[in-house]
Design a protein around this motif. Structure first.
Motif, PDB file in Angstrom:
ATOM      1  N   GLY A 119       0.856  -1.171   0.000  1.00 52.08           N
ATOM      2  CA  GLY A 119       0.000   0.000   0.000  1.00 52.08           C
ATOM      3  C   GLY A 119       0.897   1.226   0.000  1.00 52.08           C
ATOM      4  O   GLY A 119       2.118   1.113   0.171  1.00 52.08           O
ATOM      5  N   VAL A 120       0.303   2.390  -0.177  1.00 51.18           N
ATOM      6  CA  VAL A 120       1.106   3.608  -0.151  1.00 51.18           C
ATOM      7  C   VAL A 120       1.487   3.925   1.299  1.00 51.18           C
ATOM      8  O   VAL A 120       0.747   3.599   2.225  1.00 51.18           O
ATOM      9  CB  VAL A 120       0.335   4.789  -0.803  1.00 51.18           C
ATOM     10  N   ILE A 140      -0.369  -0.987  -9.197  1.00 54.17           N
ATOM     11  CA  ILE A 140      -1.579  -0.147  -9.356  1.00 54.17           C
ATOM     12  C   ILE A 140      -2.864  -0.972  -9.340  1.00 54.17           C
ATOM     13  O   ILE A 140      -3.955  -0.436  -9.502  1.00 54.17           O
ATOM     14  CB  ILE A 140      -1.543   0.665 -10.683  1.00 54.17           C
ATOM     15  N   GLY A 141      -2.747  -2.279  -9.153  1.00 57.45           N
ATOM     16  CA  GLY A 141      -3.905  -3.168  -9.355  1.00 57.45           C
ATOM     17  C   GLY A 141      -4.948  -3.139  -8.253  1.00 57.45           C
ATOM     18  O   GLY A 141      -6.047  -3.659  -8.420  1.00 57.45           O
ATOM     19  N   GLY A 142      -4.639  -2.532  -7.097  1.00 59.07           N
ATOM     20  CA  GLY A 142      -5.598  -2.536  -5.992  1.00 59.07           C
ATOM     21  C   GLY A 142      -5.762  -3.926  -5.404  1.00 59.07           C
ATOM     22  O   GLY A 142      -5.041  -4.859  -5.729  1.00 59.07           O
ATOM     23  N   ASP A 147      -3.912   1.025  -5.270  1.00 60.85           N
ATOM     24  CA  ASP A 147      -4.687   1.198  -6.496  1.00 60.85           C
ATOM     25  C   ASP A 147      -4.171   2.462  -7.205  1.00 60.85           C
ATOM     26  O   ASP A 147      -3.175   3.053  -6.785  1.00 60.85           O
ATOM     27  CB  ASP A 147      -6.189   1.273  -6.191  1.00 60.85           C
ATOM     28  N   ILE A 148      -4.874   2.860  -8.239  1.00 58.36           N
ATOM     29  CA  ILE A 148      -4.390   4.002  -9.027  1.00 58.36           C
ATOM     30  C   ILE A 148      -4.326   5.284  -8.196  1.00 58.36           C
ATOM     31  O   ILE A 148      -3.332   6.010  -8.225  1.00 58.36           O
ATOM     32  CB  ILE A 148      -5.258   4.184 -10.294  1.00 58.36           C
ATOM     33  N   ASP A 149      -5.379   5.554  -7.404  1.00 58.08           N
ATOM     34  CA  ASP A 149      -5.379   6.792  -6.596  1.00 58.08           C
ATOM     35  C   ASP A 149      -4.161   6.829  -5.678  1.00 58.08           C
ATOM     36  O   ASP A 149      -3.490   7.858  -5.547  1.00 58.08           O
ATOM     37  CB  ASP A 149      -6.645   6.875  -5.722  1.00 58.08           C
ATOM     38  N   LEU A 180      -5.296   5.290 -17.713  1.00 57.82           N
ATOM     39  CA  LEU A 180      -5.814   6.301 -16.786  1.00 57.82           C
ATOM     40  C   LEU A 180      -4.724   6.696 -15.781  1.00 57.82           C
ATOM     41  O   LEU A 180      -4.549   7.883 -15.467  1.00 57.82           O
ATOM     42  CB  LEU A 180      -7.039   5.749 -16.037  1.00 57.82           C
ATOM     43  N   PHE A 181      -3.976   5.694 -15.305  1.00 54.92           N
ATOM     44  CA  PHE A 181      -2.863   5.976 -14.383  1.00 54.92           C
ATOM     45  C   PHE A 181      -1.858   6.906 -15.048  1.00 54.92           C
ATOM     46  O   PHE A 181      -1.424   7.909 -14.486  1.00 54.92           O
ATOM     47  CB  PHE A 181      -2.207   4.659 -13.956  1.00 54.92           C
ATOM     48  N   LYS A 182      -1.503   6.571 -16.286  1.00 59.37           N
ATOM     49  CA  LYS A 182      -0.533   7.394 -17.027  1.00 59.37           C
ATOM     50  C   LYS A 182      -1.035   8.833 -17.153  1.00 59.37           C
ATOM     51  O   LYS A 182      -0.311   9.797 -16.896  1.00 59.37           O
ATOM     52  CB  LYS A 182      -0.296   6.774 -18.413  1.00 59.37           C
ATOM     53  N   GLN A 183      -2.301   8.948 -17.542  1.00 59.56           N
ATOM     54  CA  GLN A 183      -2.877  10.282 -17.741  1.00 59.56           C
ATOM     55  C   GLN A 183      -2.835  11.087 -16.440  1.00 59.56           C
ATOM     56  O   GLN A 183      -2.415  12.250 -16.420  1.00 59.56           O
ATOM     57  CB  GLN A 183      -4.327  10.097 -18.214  1.00 59.56           C
ATOM     58  N   ARG A 184      -3.223  10.455 -15.347  1.00 58.63           N
ATOM     59  CA  ARG A 184      -3.258  11.180 -14.070  1.00 58.63           C
ATOM     60  C   ARG A 184      -1.857  11.576 -13.609  1.00 58.63           C
ATOM     61  O   ARG A 184      -1.635  12.695 -13.172  1.00 58.63           O
ATOM     62  CB  ARG A 184      -3.964  10.330 -13.013  1.00 58.63           C
ATOM     63  N   VAL A 185      -0.918  10.633 -13.699  1.00 59.52           N
ATOM     64  CA  VAL A 185       0.453  10.939 -13.253  1.00 59.52           C
ATOM     65  C   VAL A 185       1.015  12.092 -14.088  1.00 59.52           C
ATOM     66  O   VAL A 185       1.631  13.017 -13.551  1.00 59.52           O
ATOM     67  CB  VAL A 185       1.365   9.699 -13.362  1.00 59.52           C
TER      68      VAL A 185
END
Ligand code: NI
Length: 205
Positions: A119-120, A140-142, A147-149, A180-185
């Protein structure tokens, strides 16, 4: 020099290779002893000339089972091999047979953080301070990991130049949208995300 981390080919629904097709490598790092990480490490340690690096308890057990050359260390420890330094760092994750960990790999021109399953946690920022992470490999799989967040927040703490998402889409439980992960980062940080499909190769400057 080639280093292999957490080999999971046998029984992996998306693995592109059979175990025997793996190229030679010198170091085998095992972050923790869950089945999808320890996986093929014992078979490889039995068959090939390599040095296996893991937590003390896991390394000891593999040494007894296979007779392989092992380095059993613990969180905070660094193993120097040729021009590479391998530091074992914490991961927040359940464990069996030894702590769950990540690794920082450093050589003259690079610093790579492989987070393992985790976890983070806020002290990811400390890893950035200590090791100036250039490339971060983050789950990133949760479900079993970030997860992604959470992984987006991890990138903010670690502040790497490059990020490689991992530990997703192997099974339905850990489905995640890496685009989506790429876009957010890339919207929220200065890091660039490289999405790798199984079998892909990437070179970083
Ligand atoms: Ni695990």
């Amino acid at each position: 020099m080639k280093v292999l981390i957490d080999p999971f080919l046998t029984g992996n629904p998306i693995a592109p290779l059979e175990l025997d097709e793996l190229e030679d490598f010198e170091l085998l790092l095992v972050t923790h002893a869950h089945g999808d990480h320890l996986a093929d490490a014992i078979a490889l340690a039995s068959k090939r000339k390599l040095t296996l690096v893991s937590s003390y308890e896991i390394a000891e057990k593999i040494q007894q089972e296979t007779g392989a050359s092992v380095v059993g260390m613990n969180i905070g420890g660094t193993y120097a091999y040729r021009n590479l330094k391998v530091t074992q760092v914490q991961a927040f994750h359940s464990h069996t047979g030894g702590p769950a960990t990540g690794f920082i790999l450093r050589w003259k021109t690079n610093s790579v953080y492989h987070a393992g399953d985790t976890g983070v946690f806020g002290d990811m920022g400390l890893l950035a301070t200590l090791y100036a992470v250039n490339i971060a490999c983050l789950p990133i799989g949760g479900h079993y990991t970030m997860d992604i967040d959470q992984a987006v927040e991890a990138v903010k703490l670690i502040n790497p130049k490059h990020v490689i998402p991992m530990h997703y889409n192997t099974f339905d439980l850990i489905k995640a949208d890496s685009k989506l992960f790429k876009q957010r980062v890339e919207e929220e940080t200065t890091a660039k995300v490289t999405i790798l499909n199984p079998g892909d190769e990437v070179e970083f400057p």
